[in-house]
Design a protein around this motif. Structure first.
Motif, PDB file in Angstrom:
ATOM      1  N   GLY A  17       0.807  -1.208   0.000  1.00  0.00           N
ATOM      2  CA  GLY A  17       0.000   0.000   0.000  1.00  0.00           C
ATOM      3  C   GLY A  17       0.841   1.260   0.000  1.00  0.00           C
ATOM      4  N   ARG A  18       2.160   1.150  -0.123  1.00  0.00           N
ATOM      5  CA  ARG A  18       3.023   2.329  -0.144  1.00  0.00           C
ATOM      6  C   ARG A  18       3.439   2.631  -1.576  1.00  0.00           C
ATOM      7  N   SER A  19       3.461   3.877  -1.924  1.00  0.00           N
ATOM      8  CA  SER A  19       3.826   4.273  -3.282  1.00  0.00           C
ATOM      9  C   SER A  19       5.320   4.123  -3.491  1.00  0.00           C
ATOM     10  N   VAL A  20       5.719   4.144  -4.769  1.00  0.00           N
ATOM     11  CA  VAL A  20       7.140   4.088  -5.098  1.00  0.00           C
ATOM     12  C   VAL A  20       7.873   5.253  -4.453  1.00  0.00           C
ATOM     13  N   CYS A  21       7.248   6.423  -4.456  1.00  0.00           N
ATOM     14  CA  CYS A  21       7.876   7.609  -3.846  1.00  0.00           C
ATOM     15  C   CYS A  21       8.101   7.405  -2.353  1.00  0.00           C
ATOM     16  N   GLU A  22       7.115   6.780  -1.684  1.00  0.00           N
ATOM     17  CA  GLU A  22       7.263   6.539  -0.254  1.00  0.00           C
ATOM     18  C   GLU A  22       8.416   5.590   0.024  1.00  0.00           C
ATOM     19  N   ARG A  23       8.548   4.542  -0.837  1.00  0.00           N
ATOM     20  CA  ARG A  23       9.638   3.590  -0.624  1.00  0.00           C
ATOM     21  C   ARG A  23      10.981   4.255  -0.875  1.00  0.00           C
ATOM     22  N   SER A  74      16.760   2.411  10.248  1.00  0.00           N
ATOM     23  CA  SER A  74      15.771   2.355   9.172  1.00  0.00           C
ATOM     24  C   SER A  74      14.353   2.420   9.736  1.00  0.00           C
ATOM     25  N   LEU A  75      14.120   1.759  10.863  1.00  0.00           N
ATOM     26  CA  LEU A  75      12.802   1.794  11.493  1.00  0.00           C
ATOM     27  C   LEU A  75      12.509   3.168  12.088  1.00  0.00           C
ATOM     28  N   ILE A  76      13.509   3.773  12.689  1.00  0.00           N
ATOM     29  CA  ILE A  76      13.318   5.101  13.269  1.00  0.00           C
ATOM     30  C   ILE A  76      12.933   6.106  12.182  1.00  0.00           C
ATOM     31  N   ALA A  77      13.470   5.919  10.985  1.00  0.00           N
ATOM     32  CA  ALA A  77      13.129   6.818   9.876  1.00  0.00           C
ATOM     33  C   ALA A  77      11.651   6.754   9.518  1.00  0.00           C
ATOM     34  N   LEU A  78      10.951   5.689   9.958  1.00  0.00           N
ATOM     35  CA  LEU A  78       9.536   5.519   9.624  1.00  0.00           C
ATOM     36  C   LEU A  78       8.601   6.072  10.693  1.00  0.00           C
ATOM     37  N   LEU A  79       9.117   6.518  11.816  1.00  0.00           N
ATOM     38  CA  LEU A  79       8.255   6.902  12.943  1.00  0.00           C
ATOM     39  C   LEU A  79       7.438   8.161  12.679  1.00  0.00           C
ATOM     40  N   GLY A  80       7.813   8.922  11.667  1.00  0.00           N
ATOM     41  CA  GLY A  80       7.035  10.103  11.308  1.00  0.00           C
ATOM     42  C   GLY A  80       6.183   9.903  10.071  1.00  0.00           C
ATOM     43  N   GLU A  81       6.092   8.669   9.588  1.00  0.00           N
ATOM     44  CA  GLU A  81       5.326   8.380   8.369  1.00  0.00           C
ATOM     45  C   GLU A  81       3.853   8.742   8.550  1.00  0.00           C
ATOM     46  N   VAL A 117       4.432  14.148  15.644  1.00  0.00           N
ATOM     47  CA  VAL A 117       4.020  12.761  15.447  1.00  0.00           C
ATOM     48  C   VAL A 117       5.203  11.813  15.634  1.00  0.00           C
ATOM     49  N   LYS A 118       6.387  12.227  15.227  1.00  0.00           N
ATOM     50  CA  LYS A 118       7.563  11.372  15.385  1.00  0.00           C
ATOM     51  C   LYS A 118       7.980  11.306  16.848  1.00  0.00           C
ATOM     52  N   ARG A 119       7.842  12.418  17.559  1.00  0.00           N
ATOM     53  CA  ARG A 119       8.156  12.447  18.989  1.00  0.00           C
ATOM     54  C   ARG A 119       7.217  11.529  19.764  1.00  0.00           C
ATOM     55  N   ALA A 120       5.931  11.641  19.483  1.00  0.00           N
ATOM     56  CA  ALA A 120       4.950  10.816  20.190  1.00  0.00           C
ATOM     57  C   ALA A 120       5.160   9.340  19.900  1.00  0.00           C
ATOM     58  N   THR A 121       5.440   9.008  18.633  1.00  0.00           N
ATOM     59  CA  THR A 121       5.645   7.604  18.275  1.00  0.00           C
ATOM     60  C   THR A 121       6.933   7.080  18.898  1.00  0.00           C
ATOM     61  N   GLY A 122       7.942   7.933  19.020  1.00  0.00           N
ATOM     62  CA  GLY A 122       9.176   7.527  19.695  1.00  0.00           C
ATOM     63  C   GLY A 122       8.923   7.152  21.147  1.00  0.00           C
ATOM     64  N   VAL A 123       8.097   7.934  21.832  1.00  0.00           N
ATOM     65  CA  VAL A 123       7.742   7.602  23.211  1.00  0.00           C
ATOM     66  C   VAL A 123       6.981   6.285  23.250  1.00  0.00           C
ATOM     67  N   LYS A 124       6.121   6.067  22.265  1.00  0.00           N
ATOM     68  CA  LYS A 124       5.343   4.822  22.234  1.00  0.00           C
ATOM     69  C   LYS A 124       6.231   3.599  22.017  1.00  0.00           C
ATOM     70  N   VAL A 125       7.364   3.789  21.333  1.00  0.00           N
ATOM     71  CA  VAL A 125       8.327   2.686  21.242  1.00  0.00           C
ATOM     72  C   VAL A 125       8.769   2.265  22.646  1.00  0.00           C
ATOM     73  N   LEU A 126       9.067   3.254  23.483  1.00  0.00           N
ATOM     74  CA  LEU A 126       9.472   2.940  24.862  1.00  0.00           C
ATOM     75  C   LEU A 126       8.336   2.268  25.617  1.00  0.00           C
ATOM     76  N   ASN A 127       7.091   2.650  25.331  1.00  0.00           N
ATOM     77  CA  ASN A 127       5.954   1.974  25.950  1.00  0.00           C
ATOM     78  C   ASN A 127       5.981   0.477  25.631  1.00  0.00           C
ATOM     79  N   HIS A 128       6.235   0.159  24.371  1.00  0.00           N
ATOM     80  CA  HIS A 128       6.310  -1.247  23.969  1.00  0.00           C
ATOM     81  C   HIS A 128       7.480  -1.950  24.659  1.00  0.00           C
ATOM     82  N   VAL A 129       8.614  -1.268  24.743  1.00  0.00           N
ATOM     83  CA  VAL A 129       9.795  -1.878  25.375  1.00  0.00           C
ATOM     84  C   VAL A 129       9.503  -2.238  26.827  1.00  0.00           C
ATOM     85  N   TYR A 130       8.939  -1.277  27.587  1.00  0.00           N
ATOM     86  CA  TYR A 130       8.737  -1.517  29.014  1.00  0.00           C
ATOM     87  C   TYR A 130       7.503  -2.375  29.304  1.00  0.00           C
TER      88      TYR A 130
END
Length: 274
Positions: A17-23, A74-81, A117-130
């Motif tokens: 579902g991602r466009s060529v440009c997104e990839r 590479s995953l961190i680069a996607l947190l603001g998608e 959005v990237k800041r909030a998703t970064g915090v949510k990564v820590l939520n998953h970790v803990y």
């Protein structure tokens, strides 16, 4: 690996579902961070945006299994998608990598110009970790706690909510799956949250903090629990207290006699989200 590779359609979009440009954007991000993602990782990351849950789950499992050097950046680069399912999948994958992903996330959260959005998703990564690694709660470095508290008192409501959940998780008792025994949670973070309840009037965030403290009280020793309940009672008696906050406190106080045994489950993390 054929099952993980998206197929390009005539419309220029892959099976993810991602466009060529997104990839291409993701690949450019890998260049900026000066780490080259393998062709396999690039294909798996493309599948993280797939609309089919089982495909995303397969890709997450394979990325975590491989864990090549370019995986975390590479995953961190996607947190603001902008695509929520892609952002959520990247968040979940980083969370499964556990403590290994934390330093890079902490560095990300320290950036002043980070988009919300990237800041909030970064915090949510820590939520998953803990959530998945409760044994890490008691040993979290103080500077990381300070960074989360900074975001708890920030201007962005989504980041604030994510930070309140993260601090609540760190404060909470849990279950060490490796040792097969309960853990107390982080005492100093509980003290921080108790002070937050005493001094804050943020009607959007306080209920979450109160729910976590109430969950802690029901699984702590009586002396520690009584201290939490005393603070909740004092807060509930404030004449200027918002009705929503007061109702949340009274609900938790009503559970006072229903002590929980040490559990493999944690207080409500349903809002962890994407």
């Amino acid at each position: 690996m054929a099952g993980f590779v998206g197929v390009i359609s005539a419309g220029g979009r892959s099976g993810s579902g991602r466009s060529v440009c997104e990839r291409k954007s993701t690949r450019r991000a890998s260049v900026r961070i000066k780490v080259s993602a393998s062709a396999e990782l690039t294909e798996l990351i493309d599948v993280l945006g797939d609309d089919r849950v089982y495909k995303r789950d397969e890709a997450i499992a394979k990325i975590v299994e491989n864990n090549e050097p370019a995986t975390i950046p590479s995953l961190i680069a996607l947190l603001g998608e902008p695509k929520v399912s892609l952002r959520r999948a990247a968040c979940q994958t980083l969370g499964k990598l556990g403590d290994e992903a934390v330093p890079a996330i902490v560095e990300l959260l320290g950036e002043d110009e980070l988009v919300p959005v990237k800041r909030a998703t970064g915090v949510k990564v820590l939520n998953h970790v803990y959530t998945q690694h409760p044994e890490l709660r008691e040993t979290i470095a103080q500077e990381r706690v300070d960074l989360l508290y900074k975001h708890l008192t920030s201007f962005d409501p989504v980041t604030k909510l994510a930070a309140s959940i993260c601090l609540g998780l760190i404060a909470s008792p849990g279950w060490d799956k490796t040792k097969g025994e309960p853990i107390e949670g982080n005492r100093s973070v509980r003290e921080l949250l108790k002070e937050y309840v005493r001094t804050s009037d943020d009607v959007a965030i306080l209920p979450t903090v109160i729910l976590y403290l109430g969950g802690c009280a029901r699984r702590l020793d009586p002396d520690d629990a009584d201290e939490i309940y005393r603070i909740l009672e004092e807060t509930a008696s404030r004449p200027d207290l918002d009705d929503i906050i007061k109702e949340t406190i009274l609900t938790e106080l009503a559970k006072k006699d229903g002590k929980d045994m040490p559990s493999r489950l944690d207080p409500p993390a349903a809002a962890m989200g994407s």
